[in-house]
Design a protein around this motif. Structure first.
Motif, PDB file in Angstrom:
ATOM      1  N   GLU A  57      -1.897  16.549   0.639  1.00 36.41           N
ATOM      2  CA  GLU A  57      -1.772  15.348  -0.189  1.00 36.41           C
ATOM      3  C   GLU A  57      -1.027  15.678  -1.487  1.00 36.41           C
ATOM      4  OE1 GLU A  57      -5.289  12.983  -0.186  1.00 36.41           O
ATOM      5  OE2 GLU A  57      -4.248  11.332  -1.181  1.00 36.41           O
ATOM      6  N   ALA A  58      -1.317  16.830  -2.056  1.00 32.92           N
ATOM      7  CA  ALA A  58      -0.631  17.245  -3.294  1.00 32.92           C
ATOM      8  C   ALA A  58       0.859  17.494  -3.011  1.00 32.92           C
ATOM      9  CB  ALA A  58      -1.288  18.506  -3.856  1.00 32.92           C
ATOM     10  N   ALA A  59       1.151  18.090  -1.856  1.00 30.74           N
ATOM     11  CA  ALA A  59       2.553  18.380  -1.512  1.00 30.74           C
ATOM     12  C   ALA A  59       3.341  17.089  -1.317  1.00 30.74           C
ATOM     13  CB  ALA A  59       2.614  19.245  -0.252  1.00 30.74           C
ATOM     14  N   VAL A  60       2.698  16.101  -0.697  1.00 37.63           N
ATOM     15  CA  VAL A  60       3.371  14.806  -0.514  1.00 37.63           C
ATOM     16  C   VAL A  60       3.645  14.176  -1.882  1.00 37.63           C
ATOM     17  CG1 VAL A  60       3.042  12.429   0.315  1.00 37.63           C
ATOM     18  CG2 VAL A  60       2.533  14.364   1.823  1.00 37.63           C
ATOM     19  N   LYS A  61       2.637  14.225  -2.752  1.00 41.01           N
ATOM     20  CA  LYS A  61       2.782  13.635  -4.083  1.00 41.01           C
ATOM     21  C   LYS A  61       3.926  14.285  -4.865  1.00 41.01           C
ATOM     22  CE  LYS A  61      -1.210  11.663  -5.604  1.00 41.01           C
ATOM     23  NZ  LYS A  61      -2.602  11.786  -5.869  1.00 41.01           N
ATOM     24  N   CYS A  72      10.872   4.915  -5.451  1.00 44.90           N
ATOM     25  CA  CYS A  72       9.591   4.259  -5.155  1.00 44.90           C
ATOM     26  C   CYS A  72       8.624   4.433  -6.319  1.00 44.90           C
ATOM     27  CB  CYS A  72       8.996   4.802  -3.853  1.00 44.90           C
ATOM     28  SG  CYS A  72       8.339   6.469  -3.971  1.00 44.90           S
ATOM     29  N   THR A  73       7.570   3.643  -6.305  1.00 47.74           N
ATOM     30  CA  THR A  73       6.576   3.708  -7.382  1.00 47.74           C
ATOM     31  C   THR A  73       5.677   4.920  -7.224  1.00 47.74           C
ATOM     32  OG1 THR A  73       6.563   1.298  -7.366  1.00 47.74           O
ATOM     33  CG2 THR A  73       4.739   2.358  -8.509  1.00 47.74           C
ATOM     34  N   GLN A  74       5.234   5.123  -5.986  1.00 49.83           N
ATOM     35  CA  GLN A  74       4.330   6.244  -5.705  1.00 49.83           C
ATOM     36  C   GLN A  74       4.426   6.579  -4.220  1.00 49.83           C
ATOM     37  OE1 GLN A  74       0.117   5.105  -5.982  1.00 49.83           O
ATOM     38  NE2 GLN A  74       0.727   2.957  -5.857  1.00 49.83           N
ATOM     39  N   THR A  75       3.943   7.758  -3.873  1.00 46.60           N
ATOM     40  CA  THR A  75       3.913   8.133  -2.461  1.00 46.60           C
ATOM     41  C   THR A  75       2.732   7.426  -1.791  1.00 46.60           C
ATOM     42  OG1 THR A  75       2.597  10.084  -3.025  1.00 46.60           O
ATOM     43  CG2 THR A  75       4.978  10.387  -2.854  1.00 46.60           C
ATOM     44  N   VAL A  76       2.879   7.204  -0.496  1.00 48.82           N
ATOM     45  CA  VAL A  76       1.812   6.552   0.286  1.00 48.82           C
ATOM     46  C   VAL A  76       1.428   7.535   1.389  1.00 48.82           C
ATOM     47  CG1 VAL A  76       1.219   4.542   1.696  1.00 48.82           C
ATOM     48  CG2 VAL A  76       2.719   4.271  -0.292  1.00 48.82           C
ATOM     49  N   GLY A  92       7.221   2.941   7.338  1.00 46.17           N
ATOM     50  CA  GLY A  92       7.259   3.354   5.936  1.00 46.17           C
ATOM     51  C   GLY A  92       6.663   2.269   5.071  1.00 46.17           C
ATOM     52  N   PRO A  93       6.270   2.625   3.843  1.00 45.48           N
ATOM     53  CA  PRO A  93       5.637   1.640   2.966  1.00 45.48           C
ATOM     54  C   PRO A  93       6.572   0.481   2.629  1.00 45.48           C
ATOM     55  CG  PRO A  93       5.492   3.887   2.059  1.00 45.48           C
ATOM     56  CD  PRO A  93       6.417   3.943   3.222  1.00 45.48           C
ATOM     57  N   GLY A  94       5.982  -0.708   2.521  1.00 49.53           N
ATOM     58  CA  GLY A  94       6.711  -1.860   1.997  1.00 49.53           C
ATOM     59  C   GLY A  94       6.338  -2.051   0.534  1.00 49.53           C
ATOM     60  N   ALA A  95       6.665  -3.230   0.004  1.00 53.71           N
ATOM     61  CA  ALA A  95       6.464  -3.471  -1.434  1.00 53.71           C
ATOM     62  C   ALA A  95       4.990  -3.373  -1.832  1.00 53.71           C
ATOM     63  CB  ALA A  95       7.013  -4.847  -1.795  1.00 53.71           C
TER      64      ALA A  95
END
Ligand code: URA
Length: 234
Positions: A57-61, A72-76, A92-95
């Protein structure tokens, strides 16, 4: 049938008739066109393969391996049960997902919840992830190099969870996951394999919101997935 399940089936536009027999599982024949999309970098794949959940999770962030993070605003990361028997993979994430940091929380997410409930699964019992963890701008499809850059994370999520079945929702998710260019129509209704895990493909809930007449086919896919799960766990 309980009333909650009946309501979910109603959301799916399904009238339930009595079942006369189990759906037939067609034989697996992988004569698909193999995609020549970029593959994940070996060093990043090897590093991710060693990670536990907090490290992953930290690596994705912290990831900036592709251009998506800048926009993007943040990772999902993904959400759900780390011991899930079912894993759902979208594109993939949407809005809304970008805003909330959780996959499938918009209108498509509500329909996904209904689809899961229709087969007796609560959202929190499955694990939900995407091909890419950052929102592509203007909801465009993830580019092949973006999907490849994110792949080590998804593969590690799958390896940590070891689900009994993966449900790939939508063409983009299915093609990327299975590394094929075959159209959705050819990918549905068959059992694919990924790392020895059966993969069943269905329509993306956002597509079903636009094309409710295909909900019936999605319902058939879900029943097929349940049947496949039953066979594999018998
Ligand atoms: N569509 C996806 O494929 N994933 C999400 O998380 C939301 C919408």
């Amino acid at each position: 049938m309980d009333t909650q399940r009946a309501a979910c089936l109603h959301d799916l536009g399904i009238t339930v008739w009595e079942r006369r027999g189990l759906p037939q599982i067609p034989a697996v024949t992988d004569a698909d066109s193999v995609s020549d999309a970029p593959v994940a970098d070996d060093a990043r794949t090897a590093a991710a393969a060693q990670m536990d959940w907090p490290q992953l999770e930290a690596a994705v962030k912290a990831c900036t391996a592709c251009r998506l993070r800048a926009g993007c605003t943040q990772t999902v990361f993904g959400v759900g049960n780390h011991r899930a028997e079912w894993m759902v993979i979208g594109e993939g994430p949407g809005a809304e997902e970008d805003r909330q940091g959780e996959p499938f929380v918009g209108r498509a997410g509500q329909l996904l919840n209904s689809m899961l409930a229709a087969i007796g699964l609560k959202r929190e019992t499955v694990f939900i992830a995407n091909i890419v963890k950052c929102r592509p701008p203007d909801n465009r499809n993830p580019a092949p190099d973006e999907a490849a850059a994110c792949r080590p994370f998804l593969d590690r999520q799958i390896a940590l969870i070891q689900p009994k079945l993966i449900l790939a929702v939508g063409r983009v998710a299915a093609q990327n996951l299975l590394q094929t260019t075959a159209p959705l129509g050819q990918l549905r209704g068959r059992v694919h394999e990924l790392h020895g895990i059966p993969v069943v493909v269905t329509y993306h809930p956002a597509y079903l919101l636009r094309t409710p007449t295909d909900k019936r086919k999605a319902w058939a896919d879900l029943q097929f997935a349940v049947h496949t799960f039953g066979e594999r766990t018998a």
